[in-house]
Design a protein around this motif. Structure first.
Motif, PDB file in Angstrom:
ATOM      1  N   GLU A  59      -5.221  -2.095  -3.248  1.00 60.28           N
ATOM      2  CA  GLU A  59      -4.262  -2.106  -2.148  1.00 60.28           C
ATOM      3  C   GLU A  59      -4.924  -2.693  -0.907  1.00 60.28           C
ATOM      4  O   GLU A  59      -6.142  -2.626  -0.764  1.00 60.28           O
ATOM      5  N   GLY A  71      -6.757   1.886  -4.466  1.00 61.68           N
ATOM      6  CA  GLY A  71      -5.740   2.715  -3.820  1.00 61.68           C
ATOM      7  C   GLY A  71      -5.076   3.635  -4.822  1.00 61.68           C
ATOM      8  O   GLY A  71      -5.714   4.168  -5.724  1.00 61.68           O
ATOM      9  N   HIS A 103       1.932   4.978   0.810  1.00 60.66           N
ATOM     10  CA  HIS A 103       1.717   6.052   1.794  1.00 60.66           C
ATOM     11  C   HIS A 103       2.668   7.173   1.397  1.00 60.66           C
ATOM     12  O   HIS A 103       3.869   7.070   1.662  1.00 60.66           O
ATOM     13  N   LYS A 116      -6.362  -3.044   2.800  1.00 58.30           N
ATOM     14  CA  LYS A 116      -6.994  -2.114   3.732  1.00 58.30           C
ATOM     15  C   LYS A 116      -6.016  -1.856   4.887  1.00 58.30           C
ATOM     16  O   LYS A 116      -5.298  -2.763   5.311  1.00 58.30           O
ATOM     17  N   THR A 117      -5.998  -0.639   5.399  1.00 58.04           N
ATOM     18  CA  THR A 117      -5.048  -0.293   6.467  1.00 58.04           C
ATOM     19  C   THR A 117      -5.405  -0.940   7.793  1.00 58.04           C
ATOM     20  O   THR A 117      -4.605  -0.920   8.722  1.00 58.04           O
ATOM     21  N   ARG A 163       0.873  -1.171   0.000  1.00 59.66           N
ATOM     22  CA  ARG A 163       0.000   0.000   0.000  1.00 59.66           C
ATOM     23  C   ARG A 163       0.915   1.227   0.000  1.00 59.66           C
ATOM     24  O   ARG A 163       1.896   1.274   0.732  1.00 59.66           O
ATOM     25  N   LEU A 203      -8.750  -6.137  -0.168  1.00 55.83           N
ATOM     26  CA  LEU A 203      -8.216  -5.058  -1.006  1.00 55.83           C
ATOM     27  C   LEU A 203      -9.286  -4.008  -1.291  1.00 55.83           C
ATOM     28  O   LEU A 203     -10.473  -4.305  -1.304  1.00 55.83           O
TER      29      LEU A 203
END
Length: 189
Positions: free
Chosen positions: A106, A100, A81, A108-109, A79, A97
């Protein structure tokens, strides 16, 4: 022509070729690549696989993902950032996912951050040469990640048309250990 102009030209040519590929060509090439990687000792010994989520005509990691799940390996995906990438463990491409960076799926956080510094890392790219120089998408995410995490064994996946005689390189470029195509395996180390 300077190095950056040459890179842009090669990137443009390869991406144009990629857009013209048929789905069957990508599936066939990806299957041949997966067969090679799955038979390698570096895959078989790995407890975790860090993989990219393929999109827009890249060599597919789906077969490797499915085999790794079946083999009980932990799987992580990146992911973005800001200027950096973090890998998160996933269990399901369908459930874990979300859209993103540039609409690339991407993790998930809310998922656990991956922390296996020796996981086998599968690397995407636009183009490669036989010496394993890699032409990425121009943002440097993988070069920065691999510079900060140098212990990962790395394999880049590429369809045969992505191999060029020479890819211009910079000192900060991090080369994958191997580039695997449907017809060849190129070694850096």
């Amino acid at each position: 022509m300077d190095k950056n102009s040459k890179k842009k030209e090669i990137r443009k040519e390869i991406l144009k070729c990629r857009r013209s590929l048929k789905e069957e060509e990508i599936c066939y090439g990806s299957h041949k690549i997966a067969e090679k990687i799955l038979s390698m000792e570096v895959y078989q010994k790995a407890e975790a696989i860090y993989l990219y989520i393929d999109c827009k005509g890249e060599a597919s990691v789906k077969e490797i993902y499915e085999a790794a799940l079946k083999d009980g390996k932990r799987i992580a995906a990146p992911r973005v950032h800001g200027d950096d990438m973090t890998f998160y463990y996933i269990r399901s491409m369908e459930k874990d996912l979300e859209p993103g960076y540039f609409d690339i799926p991407e993790p998930k956080t809310s998922l656990p951050e991956a922390s296996d510094e020796t996981a086998l890392l599968l690397v995407p790219g636009v183009g490669f040469d036989p010496q394993c120089h890699r032409l990425g998408y121009g943002k440097g995410f993988y070069d920065r990640y691999l510079s900060a995490h140098p212990d990962h064994p790395t394999i880049a996946l590429a369809l045969d048309f992505q191999i060029r005689e020479e890819i211009p390189s910079d000192t900060f470029d991090v080369l994958p250990d191997l580039v695997v195509t449907p017809s060849s395996i190129y070694r850096h180390r």
